[in-house]
Design an enzyme around this catalytic site. Structure first.
Site, short mmCIF file in Angstrom:
data_model
loop_
_atom_site.label_atom_id
_atom_site.label_comp_id
_atom_site.label_asym_id
_atom_site.label_seq_id
_atom_site.Cartn_x
_atom_site.Cartn_y
_atom_site.Cartn_z
N LYS A 217 0.81 -1.21 0.00
CA LYS A 217 0.00 0.00 0.00
C LYS A 217 0.85 1.26 0.00
O LYS A 217 2.05 1.25 0.27
CB LYS A 217 -0.99 -0.03 1.17
CG LYS A 217 -2.07 -1.08 0.92
CD LYS A 217 -3.17 -1.11 1.95
CE LYS A 217 -4.24 -2.11 1.53
NZ LYS A 217 -5.30 -2.28 2.55
N ARG A 257 -2.75 -10.07 5.23
CA ARG A 257 -3.21 -10.26 3.85
C ARG A 257 -2.14 -9.70 2.92
O ARG A 257 -1.83 -8.50 2.97
CB ARG A 257 -4.54 -9.54 3.65
CG ARG A 257 -5.16 -9.69 2.26
CD ARG A 257 -6.47 -8.91 2.20
NE ARG A 257 -7.14 -9.06 0.92
CZ ARG A 257 -6.90 -8.30 -0.17
NH1 ARG A 257 -5.98 -7.33 -0.10
NH2 ARG A 257 -7.56 -8.52 -1.30
#
Length: 299
Positions: A217, A257
């Protein structure tokens, strides 16, 4: 009814994006057969469960229609489940969740925490599977405008509690809920870093297993370069992802994740080994010599 999958350490959830426009892989697994092969490869690399999604939730993304999401997701879920993989489905639609569970998915992972589709909570309650409740303030198309906090950790906890309470009121037992702080969703980099630092606090205050989804991210890219410099592309953030994995595992997260599994699977196992170390060798003897000789200095 399916209980919450548990392992003797933080689990690794491998991501399979069956989309043409994912921020992380640019559609590499959009083809059904490619997506199935990718999921099986991630299991071989150490993934404990595979998260299959057919709709990009990157900032600015528009929604796909229901029929297209079903077309993308269901065959991949069915094939992976048939091979024995533990599969979760990443969707905000109740219809997709129902079809995926019927195809073999054992977890529903809803980035909206049940807010986007009023049918989601009743559907998951009826299906009897675990439900990931993520912190969410709105759709991807304008979520960056909602990234305003006075106390990001406190506000995320409070808003997640509201979603959890709605899920329980809708028939999902608390023991089948997993919380996700929603890194990157209506968050700026400083917010994401504060939430990572507060992993243990989030887990304690929410009283639920925690899923940490930091993989590739933007906040990781920004952490790797000086202020004002261009961050590296998403696929160059895997080492930074593994660092967050180690931090999350050390703080007691239920799962992480991730897009690339091997390094993260290694990281959680090292954290488990360090946590279980007692300073003794394989034969139970103290490491470093006898009690009299260990650490002693000569005259």
């Amino acid at each position: 009814m399916s209980g919450l999958p548990r392992w003797d350490r933080c689990a690794v959830m491998g991501v399979v994006n069956v989309t043409p426009d994912s921020f992380s892989d640019g559609g590499r697994w959009f083809d059904t057969e490619a997506a199935i092969k990718r999921g099986l490869a991630l299991v071989t690399e150490g993934a404990d469960l595979i998260d299959v999604g057919g709709e990009s939730t990157r900032p600015g993304a528009s929604r796909v229609d229901e029929a297209e999401e079903l077309r993308r997701v269901v065959p991949v879920v069915r094939a992976l489940a048939a091979e024995g993989a533990v599969v979760s489905v990443d969707t905000m639609r109740a219809s997709v969740a129902r079809a995926a569970v019927a195809a073999g998915a054992r977890v529903v992972n809803d980035v909206s925490g049940g807010r986007a589709d009023p049918g989601m909570v009743p559907s998951v309650a009826e299906a009897g599977v675990p439900f990931v409740v993520m912190h969410w303030r709105g759709q991807s198309v304008d979520m960056n405008e909602r990234a305003v906090y006075a106390d990001v950790v406190g506000e995320v906890v409070a808003e997640l509690r509201e979603s959890v309470e709605r899920a329980v009121a809708g028939g999902i037992p608390a023991e089948r809920l997993i919380a996700d702080p929603g890194l990157g969703f209506a968050k700026q980099a400083a917010h994401d870093l504060a939430l990572v630092a507060a992993t243990a606090r989030l887990r304690a205050e929410l009283g639920l297993p925690l899923l940490v989804a930091a993989s590739r991210k933007r906040f990781l890219g920004r952490a790797l370069v000086p202020p004002g410099a261009a961050p590296p592309p998403a696929r160059a953030r895997d080492a930074a992802t593994a660092a967050v994995t180690a931090l999350a595992a050390g703080a007691g997260a239920w799962a992480v994740r991730v897009h690339e599994v091997r390094a993260n699977a290694d990281a959680v196992r090292v954290v488990r080994a360090v946590g279980g170390a007692d300073g003794r060798g394989d034969d139970g003897a103290a490491v470093g010599g006898t009690a009299a000789g260990a650490g002693g200095g000569g005259s």
